[in-house]
Design a protein around this motif. Structure first.
Motif, PDB file in Angstrom:
ATOM      1  N   PRO A  60       0.792  -1.221   0.000  1.00  0.00           N
ATOM      2  CA  PRO A  60       0.000   0.000   0.000  1.00  0.00           C
ATOM      3  C   PRO A  60       0.832   1.281   0.000  1.00  0.00           C
ATOM      4  N   ASN A  61       2.066   1.212   0.483  1.00  0.00           N
ATOM      5  CA  ASN A  61       2.915   2.403   0.490  1.00  0.00           C
ATOM      6  C   ASN A  61       3.688   2.557  -0.821  1.00  0.00           C
ATOM      7  N   GLY A  62       3.472   1.657  -1.773  1.00  0.00           N
ATOM      8  CA  GLY A  62       4.092   1.744  -3.087  1.00  0.00           C
ATOM      9  C   GLY A  62       5.346   0.914  -3.271  1.00  0.00           C
ATOM     10  N   ALA A  63       5.962   0.487  -2.192  1.00  0.00           N
ATOM     11  CA  ALA A  63       7.181  -0.343  -2.277  1.00  0.00           C
ATOM     12  C   ALA A  63       6.778  -1.776  -2.633  1.00  0.00           C
ATOM     13  N   LEU A  64       7.750  -2.531  -3.106  1.00  0.00           N
ATOM     14  CA  LEU A  64       7.501  -3.937  -3.432  1.00  0.00           C
ATOM     15  C   LEU A  64       7.973  -4.842  -2.299  1.00  0.00           C
ATOM     16  N   VAL A  65       7.230  -5.904  -2.072  1.00  0.00           N
ATOM     17  CA  VAL A  65       7.618  -6.896  -1.073  1.00  0.00           C
ATOM     18  C   VAL A  65       8.926  -7.523  -1.531  1.00  0.00           C
TER      19      VAL A  65
END
Length: 66
Positions: A60-65
């Motif tokens: 949700p914060n735009g970063a990738l897992v």
């Protein structure tokens, strides 16, 4: 805490990672999926911009897992 985001039934991130403690912490699940930052979810922005669901690994914060 407010209710779960209305997009959660179709949200690949929520489906895959809502129970994953590391993803919850990194993706701020409590803030974005169940809290006051629902309106700032980058997944929702992606969905509106590209008219498609974002990759499941996008938090949700735009970063990738990782």
């Amino acid at each position: 805490m407010s209710e779960v985001c209305g997009n959660h039934p179709d949200c690949g991130f929520f489906s895959k990672y809502a129970q994953d403690e590391k993803a919850q912490e990194l993706g701020n699940v409590k803030l974005y999926c169940q809290g006051p930052r629902q309106g700032a979810c980058e997944r929702a922005v992606y969905r509106k911009t590209f008219l498609a669901n974002p990759p499941d690994e996008m938090m949700p914060n735009g970063a990738l897992v990782a």
